[in-house]
Write a protein that holds these residues in place. Structure first.
Motif, PDB file in Angstrom:
ATOM      1  N   HIS A  74       1.697  -8.616   9.849  1.00  0.00           N
ATOM      2  CA  HIS A  74       0.465  -8.535   9.068  1.00  0.00           C
ATOM      3  C   HIS A  74      -0.582  -7.667   9.766  1.00  0.00           C
ATOM      4  CE1 HIS A  74       2.056 -11.199   6.195  1.00  0.00           C
ATOM      5  NE2 HIS A  74       1.866 -12.336   6.844  1.00  0.00           N
ATOM      6  N   ALA A  75      -0.658  -7.732  11.083  1.00  0.00           N
ATOM      7  CA  ALA A  75      -1.603  -6.882  11.815  1.00  0.00           C
ATOM      8  C   ALA A  75      -1.276  -5.406  11.610  1.00  0.00           C
ATOM      9  CB  ALA A  75      -1.570  -7.233  13.302  1.00  0.00           C
ATOM     10  N   LEU A  76       0.014  -5.089  11.448  1.00  0.00           N
ATOM     11  CA  LEU A  76       0.423  -3.694  11.254  1.00  0.00           C
ATOM     12  C   LEU A  76      -0.059  -3.123   9.929  1.00  0.00           C
ATOM     13  CD1 LEU A  76       4.065  -3.629  12.663  1.00  0.00           C
ATOM     14  CD2 LEU A  76       2.081  -2.375  13.537  1.00  0.00           C
ATOM     15  N   ARG A  77      -0.464  -3.993   9.013  1.00  0.00           N
ATOM     16  CA  ARG A  77      -0.948  -3.510   7.714  1.00  0.00           C
ATOM     17  C   ARG A  77      -2.165  -2.588   7.881  1.00  0.00           C
ATOM     18  NH1 ARG A  77       0.949  -6.676   3.249  1.00  0.00           N
ATOM     19  NH2 ARG A  77       2.229  -8.440   3.929  1.00  0.00           N
ATOM     20  N   PHE A  78      -2.916  -2.775   8.971  1.00  0.00           N
ATOM     21  CA  PHE A  78      -4.075  -1.917   9.227  1.00  0.00           C
ATOM     22  C   PHE A  78      -3.680  -0.453   9.344  1.00  0.00           C
ATOM     23  CE2 PHE A  78      -6.288  -5.833  10.389  1.00  0.00           C
ATOM     24  CZ  PHE A  78      -7.586  -5.557   9.998  1.00  0.00           C
ATOM     25  N   VAL A  79      -2.471  -0.185   9.808  1.00  0.00           N
ATOM     26  CA  VAL A  79      -2.053   1.208  10.030  1.00  0.00           C
ATOM     27  C   VAL A  79      -0.913   1.643   9.109  1.00  0.00           C
ATOM     28  CG1 VAL A  79      -2.844   1.320  12.414  1.00  0.00           C
ATOM     29  CG2 VAL A  79      -0.549   0.458  11.934  1.00  0.00           C
ATOM     30  N   THR A  80      -0.352   0.706   8.331  1.00  0.00           N
ATOM     31  CA  THR A  80       0.713   1.103   7.404  1.00  0.00           C
ATOM     32  C   THR A  80       0.205   1.361   5.995  1.00  0.00           C
ATOM     33  OG1 THR A  80       1.254  -1.241   6.998  1.00  0.00           O
ATOM     34  CG2 THR A  80       2.515  -0.093   8.713  1.00  0.00           C
ATOM     35  N   TYR A  81      -0.929   0.750   5.626  1.00  0.00           N
ATOM     36  CA  TYR A  81      -1.384   0.888   4.235  1.00  0.00           C
ATOM     37  C   TYR A  81      -1.700   2.325   3.827  1.00  0.00           C
ATOM     38  CZ  TYR A  81      -6.454   1.460   5.133  1.00  0.00           C
ATOM     39  OH  TYR A  81      -7.687   1.941   5.508  1.00  0.00           O
ATOM     40  N   PRO A  82      -2.115   3.238   4.745  1.00  0.00           N
ATOM     41  CA  PRO A  82      -2.395   4.603   4.285  1.00  0.00           C
ATOM     42  C   PRO A  82      -1.164   5.369   3.831  1.00  0.00           C
ATOM     43  CG  PRO A  82      -2.961   4.344   6.628  1.00  0.00           C
ATOM     44  CD  PRO A  82      -2.449   3.043   6.145  1.00  0.00           C
ATOM     45  N   PHE A  83       0.030   4.846   4.089  1.00  0.00           N
ATOM     46  CA  PHE A  83       1.251   5.547   3.703  1.00  0.00           C
ATOM     47  C   PHE A  83       1.857   4.980   2.418  1.00  0.00           C
ATOM     48  CE2 PHE A  83       0.732   5.841   8.292  1.00  0.00           C
ATOM     49  CZ  PHE A  83       0.773   7.216   8.471  1.00  0.00           C
ATOM     50  N   VAL A  84       1.209   3.983   1.834  1.00  0.00           N
ATOM     51  CA  VAL A  84       1.681   3.381   0.590  1.00  0.00           C
ATOM     52  C   VAL A  84       0.635   3.627  -0.490  1.00  0.00           C
ATOM     53  CG1 VAL A  84       2.435   1.268  -0.546  1.00  0.00           C
ATOM     54  CG2 VAL A  84       2.881   1.587   1.898  1.00  0.00           C
ATOM     55  N   HIS A  85       1.020   4.324  -1.542  1.00  0.00           N
ATOM     56  CA  HIS A  85       0.079   4.683  -2.602  1.00  0.00           C
ATOM     57  C   HIS A  85       0.496   4.064  -3.931  1.00  0.00           C
ATOM     58  CE1 HIS A  85      -0.662   7.665   0.538  1.00  0.00           C
ATOM     59  NE2 HIS A  85      -1.871   7.757   0.037  1.00  0.00           N
ATOM     60  N   GLY A  86      -0.462   3.972  -4.825  1.00  0.00           N
ATOM     61  CA  GLY A  86      -0.196   3.336  -6.102  1.00  0.00           C
ATOM     62  C   GLY A  86       0.565   4.200  -7.074  1.00  0.00           C
ATOM     63  N   SER A  87       0.548   5.517  -6.856  1.00  0.00           N
ATOM     64  CA  SER A  87       1.231   6.433  -7.764  1.00  0.00           C
ATOM     65  C   SER A  87       1.428   7.767  -7.064  1.00  0.00           C
ATOM     66  CB  SER A  87       0.408   6.651  -9.040  1.00  0.00           C
ATOM     67  OG  SER A  87      -0.803   7.326  -8.740  1.00  0.00           O
ATOM     68  N   PHE A  88       2.247   8.621  -7.678  1.00  0.00           N
ATOM     69  CA  PHE A  88       2.453   9.968  -7.136  1.00  0.00           C
ATOM     70  C   PHE A  88       1.142  10.748  -7.119  1.00  0.00           C
ATOM     71  CE2 PHE A  88       3.220  14.496  -7.875  1.00  0.00           C
ATOM     72  CZ  PHE A  88       3.981  14.810  -6.762  1.00  0.00           C
ATOM     73  N   THR A  89       0.350  10.627  -8.187  1.00  0.00           N
ATOM     74  CA  THR A  89      -0.925  11.340  -8.253  1.00  0.00           C
ATOM     75  C   THR A  89      -1.861  10.908  -7.133  1.00  0.00           C
ATOM     76  OG1 THR A  89      -0.704  11.521 -10.655  1.00  0.00           O
ATOM     77  CG2 THR A  89      -2.891  11.892  -9.726  1.00  0.00           C
ATOM     78  N   HIS A  90      -1.920   9.613  -6.877  1.00  0.00           N
ATOM     79  CA  HIS A  90      -2.729   9.066  -5.797  1.00  0.00           C
ATOM     80  C   HIS A  90      -2.333   9.708  -4.469  1.00  0.00           C
ATOM     81  CE1 HIS A  90      -4.038   5.157  -3.488  1.00  0.00           C
ATOM     82  NE2 HIS A  90      -4.851   6.174  -3.262  1.00  0.00           N
ATOM     83  N   ALA A  91      -1.032   9.725  -4.176  1.00  0.00           N
ATOM     84  CA  ALA A  91      -0.540  10.301  -2.917  1.00  0.00           C
ATOM     85  C   ALA A  91      -0.807  11.798  -2.858  1.00  0.00           C
ATOM     86  CB  ALA A  91       0.954  10.022  -2.771  1.00  0.00           C
ATOM     87  N   LEU A  92      -0.658  12.485  -3.990  1.00  0.00           N
ATOM     88  CA  LEU A  92      -0.854  13.937  -4.007  1.00  0.00           C
ATOM     89  C   LEU A  92      -2.299  14.299  -3.695  1.00  0.00           C
ATOM     90  CD1 LEU A  92       0.372  16.711  -4.541  1.00  0.00           C
ATOM     91  CD2 LEU A  92      -0.230  16.435  -6.951  1.00  0.00           C
ATOM     92  N   PHE A  93      -3.247  13.597  -4.303  1.00  0.00           N
ATOM     93  CA  PHE A  93      -4.662  13.867  -4.018  1.00  0.00           C
ATOM     94  C   PHE A  93      -4.979  13.617  -2.553  1.00  0.00           C
ATOM     95  CE2 PHE A  93      -5.521  13.816  -8.610  1.00  0.00           C
ATOM     96  CZ  PHE A  93      -6.455  14.834  -8.696  1.00  0.00           C
ATOM     97  N   VAL A  94      -4.462  12.520  -2.002  1.00  0.00           N
ATOM     98  CA  VAL A  94      -4.682  12.230  -0.589  1.00  0.00           C
ATOM     99  C   VAL A  94      -4.096  13.344   0.276  1.00  0.00           C
ATOM    100  CG1 VAL A  94      -3.992  10.706   1.312  1.00  0.00           C
ATOM    101  CG2 VAL A  94      -4.847   9.733  -0.817  1.00  0.00           C
ATOM    102  N   GLY A  95      -2.876  13.773  -0.048  1.00  0.00           N
ATOM    103  CA  GLY A  95      -2.218  14.804   0.738  1.00  0.00           C
ATOM    104  C   GLY A  95      -2.951  16.124   0.723  1.00  0.00           C
TER     105      GLY A  95
END
Length: 227
Positions: A74-95
């Motif tokens: 659970h502590a690792l969620r602080f650094v893993t959540y930025p690599f999980v996105h709700g959709s392809f569009t979400h990830a693309l904008f971030v990228g």
């Protein structure tokens, strides 16, 4: 004489490239799985499973605070959540924003300092989200880290404008524009509580850059001593 071997395009900091590739590789797995091109029938649920296992949840964070227990998964969620996105569009904008801002910031800060800005914004955004947000507990994606890079960009631009005798307030146009867009979308499609994590990421990135910029710690220490 100019070196003919110098590339006309400034290369991206390796850490920024690595972050981008990691984000898009994870998203590619989700997208291919959801479209039946990878992993079979169970791959349709990969994204949901990853959100539950690696996304940041304020409910889980509060449970850890209440219990005084911080299991690694659970502590690792602080650094893993930025690599999980709700959709392809979400990830693309971030990228896309990560590449653009990471390149600019990386031209001034070292690659490790640039990475530190992203990580600091990611951690700060999750921490405040976990403490204050109840109605929308899940926090996903790399926007808090990207907004930290916007904070770094804003500080660097502010210093450049002030040094040239220009109005430093112009440096805040980008963050003002982005927050305005979020406000409009919130009014039209419903409020999104993740704006708080983004704003905190911006502030954390801005503050971190004051120290991480070359000579920044020495200037800050001298100013504190003078005050």
């Amino acid at each position: 004489m100019q070196d003919p071997n110098i590339s006309p395009v400034n290369p991206l900091p390796p850490t920024v490239s690595a972050l981008f590739l990691a984000i898009m590789a994870v998203e590619a797995l989700f997208t291919l799985g959801a479209n039946g091109l990878l992993g079979g029938a169970q791959a349709v649920g990969w994204r949901v499973g990853a959100i539950q296992d690696y996304g940041f949840s304020s409910d889980i964070f509060r449970w850890m605070l209440d219990q005084g227990r911080y299991p690694p998964e659970h502590a690792l969620r602080f650094v893993t959540y930025p690599f999980v996105h709700g959709s392809f569009t979400h990830a693309l904008f971030v990228g896309v924003m990560l590449l653009a801002l990471g390149k600019f910031v990386g031209e001034v800060l070292s690659q490790w300092a640039t990475l530190a800005v992203f990580v600091i914004g990611t951690l700060a955004g999750a921490l405040v989200h976990g403490v204050l947000i109840v109605a929308q507990p899940w926090l996903l994606g790399g926007f808090p880290g990207v907004y930290a890079l916007i904070g770094a960009f804003t500080y660097l631009l502010y210093v450049r404008l002030v040094s040239s005798g220009s109005n430093g307030a112009r440096a805040f146009v980008l963050i003002g524009f982005l927050l305005g867009i979020k406000l409009v979308f919130g009014l039209l499609f419903g409020a999104d509580a993740t704006w708080l994590a983004d704003l905190v990421g911006f502030g954390a990135g801005f503050a971190a850059t004051i120290v991480l910029v070359p000579g920044g710690w020495a200037r800050l220490r001298a100013r504190l001593r003078h005050d």
